[in-house]
Scaffold this motif. Sequence first.
Motif, PDB file in Angstrom:
ATOM      1  N   LYS A 158     -21.065   2.763  50.663  1.00  9.90           N
ATOM      2  CA  LYS A 158     -21.052   4.087  49.510  1.00  9.90           C
ATOM      3  C   LYS A 158     -20.029   5.022  49.704  1.00  9.90           C
ATOM      4  O   LYS A 158     -19.428   5.023  48.698  1.00  9.90           O
ATOM      5  N   ALA A 159     -19.764   5.384  50.799  1.00 12.80           N
ATOM      6  CA  ALA A 159     -18.596   6.341  50.854  1.00 12.80           C
ATOM      7  C   ALA A 159     -17.289   5.626  50.668  1.00 12.80           C
ATOM      8  O   ALA A 159     -16.388   6.384  50.097  1.00 12.80           O
ATOM      9  N   ALA A 160     -17.224   4.541  51.157  1.00 17.46           N
ATOM     10  CA  ALA A 160     -15.847   3.776  50.862  1.00 17.46           C
ATOM     11  C   ALA A 160     -15.645   3.694  49.380  1.00 17.46           C
ATOM     12  O   ALA A 160     -14.623   3.977  48.950  1.00 17.46           O
ATOM     13  N   LEU A 161     -16.613   3.202  48.522  1.00 18.16           N
ATOM     14  CA  LEU A 161     -16.480   2.845  47.198  1.00 18.16           C
ATOM     15  C   LEU A 161     -16.200   4.399  46.571  1.00 18.16           C
ATOM     16  O   LEU A 161     -15.511   4.123  45.421  1.00 18.16           O
ATOM     17  N   ALA A 162     -16.949   5.271  46.736  1.00 14.82           N
ATOM     18  CA  ALA A 162     -16.550   6.670  46.330  1.00 14.82           C
ATOM     19  C   ALA A 162     -15.197   7.486  46.462  1.00 14.82           C
ATOM     20  O   ALA A 162     -14.441   7.532  45.682  1.00 14.82           O
ATOM     21  N   THR A 163     -14.658   6.709  47.911  1.00 15.30           N
ATOM     22  CA  THR A 163     -13.291   7.198  48.051  1.00 15.30           C
ATOM     23  C   THR A 163     -12.189   6.335  47.077  1.00 15.30           C
ATOM     24  O   THR A 163     -11.286   7.019  46.694  1.00 15.30           O
ATOM     25  N   TRP A 164     -12.432   5.149  47.149  1.00 17.90           N
ATOM     26  CA  TRP A 164     -11.589   4.442  46.340  1.00 17.90           C
ATOM     27  C   TRP A 164     -11.712   4.720  44.943  1.00 17.90           C
ATOM     28  O   TRP A 164     -10.646   4.914  44.092  1.00 17.90           O
ATOM     29  N   ASP A 165     -12.712   5.125  44.416  1.00 18.74           N
ATOM     30  CA  ASP A 165     -12.769   5.600  43.053  1.00 18.74           C
ATOM     31  C   ASP A 165     -12.262   6.777  42.988  1.00 18.74           C
ATOM     32  O   ASP A 165     -11.479   7.190  41.666  1.00 18.74           O
ATOM     33  N   ALA A 166     -12.032   7.603  43.924  1.00 22.42           N
ATOM     34  CA  ALA A 166     -11.339   9.036  43.708  1.00 22.42           C
ATOM     35  C   ALA A 166     -10.037   8.659  43.582  1.00 22.42           C
ATOM     36  O   ALA A 166      -9.246   9.308  42.896  1.00 22.42           O
TER      37      ALA A 166
ATOM     38  N   ASP B  63      -4.214   1.042  41.522  1.00 22.31           N
ATOM     39  CA  ASP B  63      -4.364  -0.100  41.213  1.00 22.31           C
ATOM     40  C   ASP B  63      -4.892  -0.934  42.189  1.00 22.31           C
ATOM     41  O   ASP B  63      -5.849  -1.646  42.423  1.00 22.31           O
ATOM     42  N   LEU B  64      -4.323  -0.596  43.553  1.00 26.28           N
ATOM     43  CA  LEU B  64      -4.837  -1.062  44.852  1.00 26.28           C
ATOM     44  C   LEU B  64      -6.198  -0.656  45.027  1.00 26.28           C
ATOM     45  O   LEU B  64      -6.883  -1.478  45.366  1.00 26.28           O
ATOM     46  N   ALA B  65      -6.457   0.523  44.669  1.00 28.03           N
ATOM     47  CA  ALA B  65      -7.838   1.198  45.036  1.00 28.03           C
ATOM     48  C   ALA B  65      -8.956   0.443  44.156  1.00 28.03           C
ATOM     49  O   ALA B  65      -9.872   0.085  44.427  1.00 28.03           O
ATOM     50  N   THR B  66      -8.267  -0.022  42.752  1.00 31.47           N
ATOM     51  CA  THR B  66      -9.482  -0.790  42.072  1.00 31.47           C
ATOM     52  C   THR B  66      -9.534  -1.980  42.615  1.00 31.47           C
ATOM     53  O   THR B  66     -10.604  -2.530  42.532  1.00 31.47           O
TER      54      THR B  66
END
Length: 230
Positions: A122-130, A143-146
Amino acid sequence: MAEDVFKEVDDELKAERLRQAARRYAGLGLGVLAAVLVGAGAWSWHLSSQKSASLAATGSYLTALRQTDHLPPAPAGLTPLGETAKAGLADLQKLAASSPSGIATLARLQEAAVQAAHGDVKAALATWDAVQNDQKADPLLRDLATLLWCQKQIDAGDPATLRSRLSLLTGKGKAWNGLASEALATLDVREGHLDDARKKFAALAATEDEPSGVRSRAQAMSQALDPSAG
């Protein structure tokens, strides 16, 4: 009637094996890719800068990277971090909050990698979303985060959302086209769209300008999905 039942069971077992194979192949190399990008990228990106703040942040980032880039994948749920990794994660979070834009983005990406390895999806997804939503971040890293956000949810995330985000990464000249197309093909397998998956994997296997790892995995999946292979 009995033959029909046995055939349905056999088909379902084959489909499940294909889904498992797709998940296994799609995940290979992605963590390595991210580590190489953020490690080498930080060095080349910021050595050209003459600002002392940028150089100091780069040094702090590389130290934190060494402290956190060898975490084993979490088997299930949250797993405790060692003291070195904890210190590295704390440094990454500080860098993400207060460093020049380039290093802040790299720190967020590595922070998410640590969170994912620790089992805090959950935290990882939020960080990538940021990172995805940071208009100041480099487009390549956004784009890498996406891609990483989608890859982490390829087994259970909402298919429509995943397809929408991954489609933005595909196309001629797009840096993450191969990996995004691979993820879309894996999603096809998950949803039982095997003809679509075969076409995508076959196209990837035949494209010379895609990374060799992507092409070899696509070739393996094409063989696994070949109906004549039994």
